[in-house]
Design an enzyme around this catalytic site. Structure first.
Site, short mmCIF file in Angstrom:
data_model
loop_
_atom_site.label_atom_id
_atom_site.label_comp_id
_atom_site.label_asym_id
_atom_site.label_seq_id
_atom_site.Cartn_x
_atom_site.Cartn_y
_atom_site.Cartn_z
N GLY A 69 4.74 -0.32 -8.50
CA GLY A 69 3.33 -0.74 -8.53
C GLY A 69 2.49 -0.12 -9.62
CD GLU A 79 1.06 4.81 -5.18
OE1 GLU A 79 1.58 4.14 -6.10
OE2 GLU A 79 1.61 5.00 -4.09
CG ASP A 80 0.30 0.76 -6.51
OD1 ASP A 80 0.26 1.75 -5.73
OD2 ASP A 80 1.02 -0.22 -6.30
CG ASP A 108 -3.49 0.44 2.68
OD1 ASP A 108 -4.67 0.31 3.01
OD2 ASP A 108 -2.59 -0.28 3.15
CE LYS A 116 -6.26 -2.44 0.50
NZ LYS A 116 -5.10 -3.13 1.16
CG PHE A 140 -2.38 -7.99 0.54
CD1 PHE A 140 -1.85 -6.92 1.26
CD2 PHE A 140 -1.65 -8.50 -0.53
CE1 PHE A 140 -0.63 -6.38 0.92
CE2 PHE A 140 -0.43 -7.96 -0.87
CZ PHE A 140 0.09 -6.89 -0.14
NE ARG A 168 6.41 -5.42 -8.43
CZ ARG A 168 6.14 -4.51 -7.49
NH1 ARG A 168 5.04 -3.80 -7.58
NH2 ARG A 168 6.94 -4.33 -6.48
#
Ligand code: IMP
Ligand code: MG
Length: 179
Positions: A43, A98-99, A102, A130, A151, A164
């Site tokens: 990611g 990190e992307d 969550d 998030k 999402f 992606r």
């Protein structure tokens, strides 16, 4: 692909600008340190590439691949290491890339896993955050943008390995994953 996106949150230009800003801050903060940038596959791959391109101090690059069990839109909480670091990080200053954070489960696990290796420091940079869904407490030093509880796909971030390659970040239409 475009027809599956409900709303574009961040354009390619907006993302580039933010990533340059983060890279500048990181270059400043890590002056004189032994920086190792660790991208979390897959990611973070586009974010990590653009970030390191804009970091102006000496650094090493490494990657890890992790997977939380399951292939749905929810993380399961169980993390598996698919690819570990190539080199020894003892005494080095680790920056995990990190992307999206969550629930925080993935990074919490990774931090614990890497802490045993006697790095000098371990910090996190995440392009997206998030916060609405956080389940564990996690200290993320650098954050690009906050996103709503929806999402997200694009710029490296996938739904079932797709989207992606979108150059921007957007909200996926619920119809796509409810099908
Ligand atoms: P966490 O362990 O719940 O923090 O989940 C982190 C990982 O779940 C991220 O690295 C992503 O791979 C994935 N993830 C979380 N939210 C999203 C999303 O909105 N779209 C795509 N992947 C997501
Ligand atoms: Mg991920």
């Amino acid at each position: 692909m475009k027809e599956d996106i409900k709303e574009v949150l961040f354009s390619s230009d907006t993302l580039s600008e933010k990533v340059r800003e983060l890279a500048e801050k990181i270059s400043e903060d890590y002056k004189g340190k032994d920086l190792v940038v660790v991208g979390i596959l897959k990611g973070s791959v586009i974010f990590a590439a653009e970030l390191i391109k804009n970091i102006s101090i000496q650094c090493e690059i490494d990657f890890m691949a992790v997977s939380s069990y399951g292939n749905s839109t929810e993380t399961s909480g169980v993390v598996r290491i698919l690819k570990d670091l190539d080199s020894n990080i003892e005494g080095k200053d680790i920056l995990i890339v990190e992307d999206i954070v969550d629930t925080g489960t993935t990074l919490k696990y990774l931090l614990g896993y890497l802490k045993a290796r006697k790095a000098n420091s371990i910090e996190i940079v995440s392009l997206l955050n998030k916060p609405a869904r956080r389940k564990v407490e996690l200290d993320v030093k650098y954050i690009g943008f906050e996103v709503p509880d929806a999402f997200i796909v694009g710029y490296g971030i996938d739904y079932a390995e797709r989207y992606r390659n979108l150059p921007y970040i957007g909200i996926l239409k619920p119809e796509v994953y409810e099908k």
